[in-house]
Write a protein that holds these residues in place. Structure first.
Motif, PDB file in Angstrom:
ATOM      1  N   VAL A 293       5.138  42.689 -18.151  1.00 17.95           N
ATOM      2  CA  VAL A 293       5.199  43.559 -19.501  1.00 17.95           C
ATOM      3  C   VAL A 293       6.639  43.646 -19.724  1.00 17.95           C
ATOM      4  N   ASP A 294       7.751  44.008 -19.133  1.00 20.51           N
ATOM      5  CA  ASP A 294       9.007  44.221 -19.432  1.00 20.51           C
ATOM      6  C   ASP A 294       9.560  43.021 -20.047  1.00 20.51           C
ATOM      7  N   GLU A 295       9.522  41.655 -19.251  1.00 17.61           N
ATOM      8  CA  GLU A 295      10.026  40.560 -19.975  1.00 17.61           C
ATOM      9  C   GLU A 295       9.228  40.111 -21.409  1.00 17.61           C
ATOM     10  N   SER A 296       7.889  40.464 -21.617  1.00 19.86           N
ATOM     11  CA  SER A 296       7.369  39.974 -22.780  1.00 19.86           C
ATOM     12  C   SER A 296       7.787  41.052 -23.824  1.00 19.86           C
ATOM     13  N   LYS A 302      13.563  41.680 -29.066  1.00 19.48           N
ATOM     14  CA  LYS A 302      14.589  40.679 -29.507  1.00 19.48           C
ATOM     15  C   LYS A 302      14.108  39.836 -30.639  1.00 19.48           C
ATOM     16  N   ASP A 303      12.976  39.536 -30.981  1.00 17.30           N
ATOM     17  CA  ASP A 303      12.305  38.760 -32.080  1.00 17.30           C
ATOM     18  C   ASP A 303      12.403  39.807 -33.259  1.00 17.30           C
ATOM     19  N   ILE A 308      14.929  41.608 -38.462  1.00 13.60           N
ATOM     20  CA  ILE A 308      15.635  42.833 -39.230  1.00 13.60           C
ATOM     21  C   ILE A 308      16.830  42.315 -39.679  1.00 13.60           C
ATOM     22  N   SER A 309      17.491  41.477 -38.811  1.00 12.35           N
ATOM     23  CA  SER A 309      18.918  40.827 -39.359  1.00 12.35           C
ATOM     24  C   SER A 309      18.541  39.876 -40.239  1.00 12.35           C
ATOM     25  N   GLU A 310      17.607  38.937 -40.197  1.00 12.04           N
ATOM     26  CA  GLU A 310      17.245  38.167 -41.409  1.00 12.04           C
ATOM     27  C   GLU A 310      17.037  38.700 -42.595  1.00 12.04           C
ATOM     28  N   LYS A 361       8.960  50.402 -31.890  1.00 12.26           N
ATOM     29  CA  LYS A 361       8.758  51.719 -31.066  1.00 12.26           C
ATOM     30  C   LYS A 361       7.539  51.382 -29.949  1.00 12.26           C
ATOM     31  N   LYS A 362       6.246  50.833 -30.760  1.00 13.88           N
ATOM     32  CA  LYS A 362       5.347  50.623 -30.107  1.00 13.88           C
ATOM     33  C   LYS A 362       5.601  49.713 -28.731  1.00 13.88           C
ATOM     34  N   ALA A 363       6.411  48.731 -29.051  1.00 10.23           N
ATOM     35  CA  ALA A 363       6.733  47.759 -27.873  1.00 10.23           C
ATOM     36  C   ALA A 363       7.554  48.443 -26.725  1.00 10.23           C
TER      37      ALA A 363
END
Length: 398
Positions: A293-296, A302-303, A308-310, A361-363
Motif C-alpha cells: 500500500v505504501d509503495e502504491s 508522485k504522479d 500539478i506541476s504540468e 489527501k485521500k491517498a
C-alpha cells in the motif's frame, strides 16, 4: 552483532578491499572483528578473508581459537577474466540439468576455486570450534559461498548463522543430490540475493531449485553493466532493508514460516506453537500489505504532484504564447482576452491543484489507515506475547 541488510552489503563490499592480518573491520561504527586469515590462492583463484570477533596474536594457541565465538567469511568476486574462465563451466551447468544428470559436471568439472573455498570454510569451522559463522560472497564469490555451504555437515550447519550471497549464477543444478538436499533443508539460513537486471545473474528458472532462499530485489536500472552488477540498482527502505518485488517479499516470509512450522511440528504442535504460527503469519501479512500500500500510494502521490506541476507549466506556456501573439497589447489586455475564452489561472491551475490535492489527501489517508491496521495487529500480537513467555521466546526466532 546485528546488521540490517544495507549494512550487510557494506560488509560484503569489504571483500574487494585490501586487508592484512590483524586489521579491524568496521561497518560504520560497528566493529565486526579482526582479519585473522587472508587467502590469496593464485593456484585456485580463491580470494577470501576470515574475520574473528576476537583479535588473535600472530601465533595463536588452541585456547585463543576457542575464545572466538563469531566468525565472518568473505569470498571475493572476480577481479580478472581468468577467474570466470576457470569457473564458468560449472555455472553454465545450471542451464542444462539434463547434461548435468550424467554427473559430468559434478564429478569432473568442479573448479579448484570452489573446492578451495569449501576447504577454507571447513578448516575455519574446525579451527574455531566454539564460533558461529556468517558467510558473504558476491558474483563469483557468491558461487564460492554456494558451494562451500552446500558441503557443510549437519553439525556444521547448526553453527551457520547465515549465508548472504549476492549477484552470482545459480549453481544448484550442478550440485550432487546430497548437496541439493542439504541446501534445500537449510533454505532459511542461506539467502541468494539477485537483481534480474544484472547480466551476471542466470540459472534462476525456479526459485525452489536454487541454493537457499532467492530474494528478487526491486531494482532501479543503472544503464551501466558494471554499476548494476556492483549493487548499484539496490534500493532500501528507511530501516535499511532491501526493497524486494512485493510478491517475493511475501513469499519469503511465508516460506520461512512454513519451514519453522515443519521444525516445530516434529515434536507435535502445542497450543502455544499454533498461536505463535498464526501470530507470525498475521505480522508477515500485515507488513507486506502495508509495504504494498505504501509503495502504491507513494507512486500515485508522485504522479498527482506531477500533474500539478504540468498544470502550472501549461499556464505559464499559455501566457507566453499569448504574449507572443499580442506583442502590441498590454499585459491587462492579454489577460482580459484569455479570460474571455475561459483561459484563466483559476481554470488552468487553481482548480486543478484543488482537485489533485484532494486525491493526494485521500491517498495519504489510505496509507495512514493501513499503517494503523498493521500497528493494531502487531499490538495484539505483542499483548499476547507479554502474557505468554514461552510464545515470546519462540517469536524471537522469526
Amino acid at each position: 552483532m546485528r546488521l540490517n541488510q544495507r549494512e550487510k552489503i557494506k560488509l560484503a563490499k569489504k571483500e574487494y578491499k585490501k586487508f592484512k592480518f590483524g586489521d579491524p573491520i568496521f561497518v560504520g561504527k560497528k566493529l565486526i572483528g579482526y582479519v585473522s586469515e587472508v587467502h590469496n590462492k593464485w593456484w585456485t583463484g580463491e580470494n577470501s578473508y576470515v574475520i574473528t570477533n576476537k583479535q588473535l596474536p600472530k601465533h595463536p594457541t588452541s585456547k585463543d581459537y576457542k575464545n572466538v565465538d563469531r566468525v565472518t567469511v568473505l569470498y571475493r568476486g572476480s577481479t580478472t577474466l581468468i577467474d570466470w574462465a576457470n569457473n564458468i563451466d560449472f555455472g553454465f551447468a545450471a542451464f542444462n540439468p539434463i547434461i548435468n544428470s550424467t554427473g559430468i559436471f559434478y564429478n569432473n568439472l568442479i573448479p579448484p576455486q570452489f573446492r578451495s573455498s569449501y576447504e577454507t570454510l571447513n578448516n575455519a569451522m574446525n579451527k574455531y570450534g566454539n564460533a558461529r559463522f556468517e558467510v558473504y560472497g558476491h558474483s563469483l564469490g557468491s558461487m564460492d559461498g554456494q558451494f562451500a555451504v552446500a558441503n557443510l555437515s549437519e553439525k556444521q550447519m547448526k553453527r551457520l548463522s547465515g549465508a548472504y550471497l549476492y549477484e552470482g549464477p545459480n549453481i544448484f543444478s550442478s550440485l550432487s543430490l546430497g548437496q541439493m538436499m542439504n541446501v534445500f533443508k537449510h533454505k532459511s539460513k542461506i539467502f541468494n540475493i539477485i537483481d534480474s537486471k544484472d547480466i551476471v545473474v542466470f540459472g534462476y528458472f525456479n526459485d525452489l531449485l536454487a541454493v537457499g532462499t532467492v530474494m528478487h530485489i526491486n531494482s532501479k536500472s543503472m544503464h551501466d553493466v558494471i554499476s548494476q552488477h556492483m549493487w548499484g540498482g539496490y534500493q532500501y527502505d528507511k530501516n535499511g532493508n532491501i526493497k524486494l518485488v512485493p510478491e517475493n517479499q511475501l513469499q519469503i516470509g511465508m516460506l520461512n514460516l512454513n519451514l519453522l512450522k515443519d521444525k516445530l511440528s516434529k515434536g507435535g504442535l502445542s497450543k502455544s506453537d499454533k498461536i505463535y504460527l498464526d501470530s507470525a503469519a498475521a505480522v508477515i501479512l500485515a507488513d507486506n500489505i502495508k509495504t504494498y500500500v505504501d509503495e502504491s500510494m507513494d507512486s500515485l502521490i508522485k504522479d498527482l504532484n506531477g500533474y500539478i506541476s504540468e498544470a502550472e507549466d501549461l499556464w505559464k506556456d499559455t501566457k507566453r504564447r499569448a504574449r507572443g501573439m499580442g506583442q502590441d497589447l498590454s499585459e491587462d489586455d492579454i489577460m482580459n482576452t484569455l479570460r474571455q475564452v475561459n483561459a484563466t489561472k483559476s481554470e488552468f491551475v487553481t482548480k486543478v491543484i484543488e482537485y489533485y490535492q484532494d486525491k493526494i489527501k485521500k491517498a495519504e489517508q489510505v496509507k495512514s489507515d493501513y499503517s494503523d491496521i498493521s500497528t493494531n495487529i502487531k499490538k495484539g500480537v505483542q499483548a499476547k506475547l507479554e502474557t505468554d513467555q514461552e510464545l515470546a521466546r519462540s517469536f524471537n526466532l522469526l
